[in-house]
Write a protein that holds these residues in place. Structure first.
Motif, mmCIF file in Angstrom:
data_model
loop_
_atom_site.group_PDB
_atom_site.id
_atom_site.type_symbol
_atom_site.label_atom_id
_atom_site.label_comp_id
_atom_site.label_asym_id
_atom_site.label_seq_id
_atom_site.Cartn_x
_atom_site.Cartn_y
_atom_site.Cartn_z
ATOM 1 N N GLN A 1 0.838 -1.270 -0.209
ATOM 2 C CA GLN A 1 0.005 0.002 0.042
ATOM 3 C C GLN A 1 0.785 1.313 0.003
ATOM 4 O OE1 GLN A 1 -2.759 -0.538 3.422
ATOM 5 N NE2 GLN A 1 -4.096 -1.691 1.939
ATOM 6 N N SER A 2 2.100 1.142 -0.537
ATOM 7 C CA SER A 2 2.738 2.337 -0.869
ATOM 8 C C SER A 2 2.264 3.193 -2.213
ATOM 9 C CB SER A 2 4.321 1.806 -0.967
ATOM 10 O OG SER A 2 4.822 1.308 0.123
ATOM 11 N N LYS A 3 2.369 4.495 -2.075
ATOM 12 C CA LYS A 3 2.275 5.250 -3.296
ATOM 13 C C LYS A 3 3.358 5.073 -4.004
ATOM 14 C CE LYS A 3 -1.776 7.032 -2.245
ATOM 15 N NZ LYS A 3 -2.875 6.439 -2.980
ATOM 16 N N ILE A 4 3.397 5.232 -5.102
ATOM 17 C CA ILE A 4 4.714 4.782 -6.227
ATOM 18 C C ILE A 4 4.832 6.160 -7.096
ATOM 19 C CG2 ILE A 4 5.628 3.455 -7.975
ATOM 20 C CD1 ILE A 4 3.602 1.296 -7.050
ATOM 21 N N LEU A 5 6.015 6.751 -6.932
ATOM 22 C CA LEU A 5 6.385 7.536 -8.168
ATOM 23 C C LEU A 5 7.450 7.048 -9.150
ATOM 24 C CD1 LEU A 5 6.446 10.586 -9.196
ATOM 25 C CD2 LEU A 5 7.915 10.977 -7.439
ATOM 26 N N PHE A 6 7.186 6.794 -10.065
ATOM 27 C CA PHE A 6 8.071 6.163 -11.148
ATOM 28 C C PHE A 6 8.770 7.222 -12.017
ATOM 29 C CE2 PHE A 6 8.853 4.209 -15.371
ATOM 30 C CZ PHE A 6 9.535 3.120 -14.908
ATOM 31 N N VAL A 7 10.035 7.059 -11.831
ATOM 32 C CA VAL A 7 10.969 8.070 -12.382
ATOM 33 C C VAL A 7 11.273 7.439 -14.052
ATOM 34 C CG1 VAL A 7 13.060 9.442 -12.361
ATOM 35 C CG2 VAL A 7 11.875 9.041 -10.407
ATOM 36 N N SER A 8 10.591 8.053 -14.881
ATOM 37 C CA SER A 8 10.843 7.524 -16.298
ATOM 38 C C SER A 8 11.744 8.635 -17.075
ATOM 39 C CB SER A 8 9.595 7.461 -16.898
ATOM 40 O OG SER A 8 9.583 6.890 -18.323
ATOM 41 N N SER A 9 11.536 8.646 -18.367
ATOM 42 C CA SER A 9 12.295 9.433 -19.497
ATOM 43 C C SER A 9 11.589 9.944 -20.410
ATOM 44 C CB SER A 9 13.455 8.625 -19.635
ATOM 45 O OG SER A 9 14.132 9.034 -20.842
ATOM 46 N N THR A 10 11.963 11.194 -21.120
ATOM 47 C CA THR A 10 11.175 11.685 -22.051
ATOM 48 C C THR A 10 11.489 10.831 -23.503
ATOM 49 O OG1 THR A 10 12.920 13.314 -22.413
ATOM 50 C CG2 THR A 10 10.736 14.004 -21.180
ATOM 51 N N SER A 11 12.641 9.833 -23.356
ATOM 52 C CA SER A 11 12.864 9.189 -24.527
ATOM 53 C C SER A 11 11.690 8.377 -24.907
ATOM 54 C CB SER A 11 14.033 8.318 -24.081
ATOM 55 O OG SER A 11 13.729 7.317 -23.085
ATOM 56 N N VAL A 12 10.600 8.098 -24.060
ATOM 57 C CA VAL A 12 9.397 7.328 -24.784
ATOM 58 C C VAL A 12 8.677 8.134 -25.755
ATOM 59 C CG1 VAL A 12 9.121 6.462 -22.377
ATOM 60 C CG2 VAL A 12 7.985 8.536 -23.173
ATOM 61 N N TYR A 13 9.200 9.443 -26.011
ATOM 62 C CA TYR A 13 8.476 10.031 -27.346
ATOM 63 C C TYR A 13 9.201 9.749 -28.566
ATOM 64 C CZ TYR A 13 5.995 12.628 -23.521
ATOM 65 O OH TYR A 13 5.277 13.111 -22.686
ATOM 66 N N GLY A 14 10.304 9.084 -28.373
ATOM 67 C CA GLY A 14 10.924 8.502 -29.517
ATOM 68 C C GLY A 14 11.311 9.814 -30.656
ATOM 69 N N GLU A 15 11.088 9.427 -31.757
ATOM 70 C CA GLU A 15 11.240 10.414 -32.945
ATOM 71 C C GLU A 15 10.354 11.491 -33.162
ATOM 72 O OE1 GLU A 15 14.394 10.432 -34.288
ATOM 73 O OE2 GLU A 15 14.828 8.735 -32.592
ATOM 74 N N VAL A 16 9.332 11.376 -32.330
ATOM 75 C CA VAL A 16 8.267 12.511 -32.607
ATOM 76 C C VAL A 16 8.886 13.976 -32.270
ATOM 77 C CG1 VAL A 16 6.101 13.433 -31.326
ATOM 78 C CG2 VAL A 16 6.419 11.111 -31.407
ATOM 79 N N ALA A 17 8.566 14.903 -33.335
ATOM 80 C CA ALA A 17 9.118 16.176 -33.374
ATOM 81 C C ALA A 17 8.175 17.001 -33.150
ATOM 82 C CB ALA A 17 9.592 16.224 -34.719
ATOM 83 N N GLY A 18 8.435 18.450 -32.823
ATOM 84 C CA GLY A 18 7.897 19.393 -32.458
ATOM 85 C C GLY A 18 7.604 19.612 -31.055
ATOM 86 N N GLU A 19 6.665 20.528 -30.666
ATOM 87 C CA GLU A 19 6.089 20.712 -29.273
ATOM 88 C C GLU A 19 5.777 19.333 -28.594
ATOM 89 O OE1 GLU A 19 3.741 23.836 -26.604
ATOM 90 O OE2 GLU A 19 2.967 23.480 -28.448
ATOM 91 N N ILE A 20 6.226 18.921 -27.488
ATOM 92 C CA ILE A 20 5.451 17.830 -26.768
ATOM 93 C C ILE A 20 5.275 18.274 -25.290
ATOM 94 C CG2 ILE A 20 6.077 15.621 -25.809
ATOM 95 C CD1 ILE A 20 6.709 15.571 -28.813
ATOM 96 N N THR A 21 3.950 18.051 -25.089
ATOM 97 C CA THR A 21 3.146 18.243 -24.107
ATOM 98 C C THR A 21 2.813 16.872 -23.288
ATOM 99 O OG1 THR A 21 0.685 18.284 -24.792
ATOM 100 C CG2 THR A 21 2.097 20.325 -25.159
#
Length: 268
Positions: free
Chosen positions: A98-118
């Motif tokens: 029953q721990s809350k989880i904060l998963f530290v990830s990366s903006t690399s998940v957007y791959g080759e998507v170009a332009g503004e990323i929200t």
């Protein structure tokens, strides 16, 4: 108000995060694989536990109310299936505790998507590591007990990309850089915990996005290193740029280093 925070992975990011949380009055449980690091954690009033990914969490009777998962997969001999399996088991154990989880990830998940990323942009992972992160992000969010923080490229003490790029010949000089300073990452993580911002997806980058050619040429001179050389070929490809304004507004956080040009260069 949460009192006990667990940090899986007290390395370059996790250790100073633990110190900040201790100074803010939290009890911190921290993990490391290294005996010398365990000793250092204990000296900093962190409740230190030996832990290697693939093992069960090293606490049971005194489970943390929040668990920060900061375990990068590494670049050498990355085994995607093993990493996902081990991290899934870790997430499931945290859910059961029953721990809350904060998963530290990366903006690399957007791959080759170009332009503004929200934050509303769908990921398009290209690498095995990025694909693993997307799967684990989904598990955390679907658990109803966690949030995800996607980080841009990290800068801080002894860590700056210009060290690896110095003197090299590079292309795509017109592409924008997406960087964030360690201290701003820590500020945002503490804000998520204190505000209990769960079942949320955040991403984080400096708000300034100079071109690769402008920034790394400047940083090399600033650091006293040979500057990289950029191809004269102009492609008008600005790549992607991470717009983190919605995340910062939701958390009420103002960046200490809003531009990469503001970030100190600490190579030693």
């Amino acid at each position: 108000m949460f009192k006990t925070i667990g940090i899986c992975g007290c390395g370059w990011l996790g250790f100073p995060l633990a110190q900040q949380l201790i100074n803010s009055g939290y009890t911190v449980l921290g993990t490391s694989r290294s005996d010398s690091k365990l000793k250092l954690l204990s000296e900093q009033r962190i409740n230190a536990h030996r832990f290697t990914l693939g093992e069960p969490l090293p606490w049971s009777d005194n489970s943390p109310q929040v668990l920060v998962l900061n375990l990068p997969p590494g670049r050498r001999q990355f085994d995607e299936l093993t990493f996902i399996s081990n991290m899934t088991a870790l997430i499931q154990q945290a859910i059961e505790q029953q721990s809350k989880i904060l998963f530290v990830s990366s903006t690399s998940v957007y791959g080759e998507v170009a332009g503004e990323i929200t934050e509303t942009q769908l990921p398009l992972p290209q690498t095995a590591s990025a694909q693993a992160h997307v799967i684990l992000e989904q598990q955390v969010l679907e658990s109803g007990q966690g949030s995800v923080l996607r980080l841009a490229g990290l800068i801080g003490p002894e860590r700056h990309p210009v060290k690896q790029l110095s003197g090299r010949t590079l292309g795509k000089g017109e592409q924008k850089v997406n960087l964030v300073h360690l201290q701003d990452v820590i500020t945002v993580i503490v804000a998520i915990i204190q505000q209990e911002q769960w079942q949320q997806l955040f991403h984080l980058s400096a708000t300034g996005h100079p071109s690769r050619a402008d920034f790394y040429s400047w940083a090399a001179v600033k650091a006293g290193l040979p500057p990289p050389q950029f191809s004269q070929e102009v492609t008008l490809d600005e790549g992607r740029w991470i717009n983190a304004e919605a995340s910062l507004k939701k958390l009420g956080v103002r960046l200490q280093y809003p531009s990469p040009f503001d970030m100190p260069i600490e190579l030693d």
